[in-house]
Write an enzyme that holds these catalytic residues in place. Structure first.
Site, PDB file in Angstrom:
ATOM      1  N   ALA A  16       0.818  -1.206   0.000  1.00  0.00           N
ATOM      2  CA  ALA A  16       0.000   0.000   0.000  1.00  0.00           C
ATOM      3  C   ALA A  16       0.859   1.265   0.000  1.00  0.00           C
ATOM      4  CB  ALA A  16      -0.947  -0.020   1.194  1.00  0.00           C
ATOM      5  N   ILE A  17       1.769   1.370   0.970  1.00  0.00           N
ATOM      6  CA  ILE A  17       2.607   2.567   1.080  1.00  0.00           C
ATOM      7  C   ILE A  17       3.515   2.703  -0.130  1.00  0.00           C
ATOM      8  CG2 ILE A  17       4.402   3.720   2.416  1.00  0.00           C
ATOM      9  CD1 ILE A  17       1.744   3.776   3.823  1.00  0.00           C
ATOM     10  N   GLY A  18       4.168   1.607  -0.526  1.00  0.00           N
ATOM     11  CA  GLY A  18       5.053   1.641  -1.677  1.00  0.00           C
ATOM     12  C   GLY A  18       4.329   2.019  -2.949  1.00  0.00           C
ATOM     13  N   ASN A 112       8.422   0.356   9.675  1.00  0.00           N
ATOM     14  CA  ASN A 112       8.210   0.565  11.103  1.00  0.00           C
ATOM     15  C   ASN A 112       9.227  -0.236  11.905  1.00  0.00           C
ATOM     16  OD1 ASN A 112       5.876   2.182  10.779  1.00  0.00           O
ATOM     17  ND2 ASN A 112       4.609   0.353  10.556  1.00  0.00           N
ATOM     18  N   LYS A 198       7.599   7.092  16.845  1.00  0.00           N
ATOM     19  CA  LYS A 198       6.628   6.179  16.250  1.00  0.00           C
ATOM     20  C   LYS A 198       6.660   4.815  16.931  1.00  0.00           C
ATOM     21  CE  LYS A 198       4.670   4.725  11.871  1.00  0.00           C
ATOM     22  NZ  LYS A 198       4.795   4.609  10.412  1.00  0.00           N
ATOM     23  N   ASN A 202       3.474   2.673  18.355  1.00  0.00           N
ATOM     24  CA  ASN A 202       3.198   1.305  17.930  1.00  0.00           C
ATOM     25  C   ASN A 202       3.281   0.313  19.085  1.00  0.00           C
ATOM     26  OD1 ASN A 202       2.703   1.780  15.195  1.00  0.00           O
ATOM     27  ND2 ASN A 202       4.860   1.769  14.677  1.00  0.00           N
ATOM     28  N   SER A 273      -2.542  -3.540  13.249  1.00  0.00           N
ATOM     29  CA  SER A 273      -1.998  -4.287  12.114  1.00  0.00           C
ATOM     30  C   SER A 273      -1.504  -5.659  12.550  1.00  0.00           C
ATOM     31  CB  SER A 273      -0.859  -3.501  11.459  1.00  0.00           C
ATOM     32  OG  SER A 273       0.184  -3.248  12.379  1.00  0.00           O
TER      33      SER A 273
END
Length: 331
Positions: A16-18, A112, A198, A202, A273
């Site tokens: 998704a991010i890529g 992450n 971050k 998380n 996630s």
């Protein structure tokens, strides 16, 4: 000062991010190649890449999708590789992608958790390793589509170890801005601080949400889970103090309030996630999050019972289901 020709981008891990990063860079006529596996990449090749969500509607036609399908073909070289795989796959992906990186190129960790930058540096060198803090959210609702759901802050780019090809780093930053993705280059101290910031978020919410199988908002509403969250945060601050990591918060109390009052409300309905990974029979990123905190704490003789028990419980949940294939998992 390094001089850089027109950059060539390899999105190594087109999840998704890529996909969002690659699609936006393509829109400003940059040379973008996607590398990955699975139905999403096949759909992109057949029907194109559709990007939806808060940053508008975008389409990369199928005839303009360039896919690097042969991982053993090391003839092509790219000036900038954006590594976008789950932390558990960093070593395999970095080793493979290193063969495609230009001699004066940079590899950027779009990931992450802790330990990714160090792993990448083992394969390409510290002078070619760039750290990033990516805090916009995206998902793949169906193969061939990436949906941008939320953006909490700019994409941050920085040199975690030593100076890299500064021209390429600045070019990447400028290209992201030109494409419409907020980004900025920050100092070595600030990129490490952003990474740990971050990690705090998380570690505080992801494993607890996965174990209890509730959205993040429920964790903040409950007195018992708030106590656990507080314990996780306090332990991480102890580790940061031992490692001399600078954080953008005055202390554990300051971040605890910031988490509950500022970070939790917009994501109250979000499901971890880690829970999604477990339900999909995939290994989680626990070893790069709470597991990494436990290891660093042990090395510095710091007790971290909250992070220790969460790590063990997530590992138990992972073993309750048959794991999926050994394919690289994308972010």
């Amino acid at each position: 000062m390094n001089k850089s020709p027109s950059p060539s981008y390899l999105i190594y891990g087109a999840g998704a991010i890529g996909s969002v990063l690659g699609g936006f860079l393509h829109e400003i006529n940059r040379s973008v190649t996607f590398a990955g596996r699975g139905s999403h990449l096949l759909a992109m090749k057949e029907k194109g890449l559709r990007i939806t969500g808060i940053w508008g509607e975008h389409l990369v036609p199928p005839e303009e999708i360039d896919i690097h399908s042969d991982p053993l073909n090391g003839e092509r070289r790219f000036s900038t590789i954006l590594l976008s795989v789950k932390s558990k796959d960093t070593e395999t992906a970095a080793r493979e992608a290193a063969a495609f990186l230009a001699e004066d190129g940079i590899m950027v960790s779009i990931q992450n958790g802790l330990g990714n930058w160090e792993t990448i540096a083992r394969f390409v060198g510290r002078e070619r390793t760039v750290g990033a803090r990516v805090i916009f959210g995206a998902e793949i609702p169906r193969p061939g589509q990436a949906n941008v759901t939320v953006n909490a802050d700019d994409v941050l780019l920085g040199e975690p170890f030593c100076p890299v090809n500064r021209a390429l780093l600045q070019t990447l930053n400028g290209d992201l801005l030109l494409s419409g993705i907020p980004a900025r280059v920050v100092s070595k101290e600030d990129i490490w601080s952003a990474l740990w910031g971050k990690v705090l978020y998380n570690c505080s919410l992801n494993p607890l949400g996965a174990i209890l199988e509730v959205p993040y908002g429920r964790l903040g509403e409950n007195e018992e889970t708030r106590k656990i969250i507080r314990g996780i945060i306090e332990e991480i601050f102890l580790v940061c103090r031992a490692l001399k990591v600078s954080l953008p918060y005055k202390g554990a109390d300051d971040y605890y309030r910031f988490l509950l009052e500022t970070q939790l409300p917009p994501t109250r309905d979000h499901r971890a996630s880690m829970l999604q990974d477990i339900l999909a029979k995939r290994k989680t990123e626990i070893e790069a999050l709470n597991g990494a905190i436990s290891r660093l704490a042990s090395e510095n003789e710091i007790p971290t019972p909250y992070n220790d028990i969460l790590t063990l419980l997530i590992k138990f949940k992972e073993k309750r289901v048959d794991q999926g294939s050994g394919d690289l998992e994308l972010v």
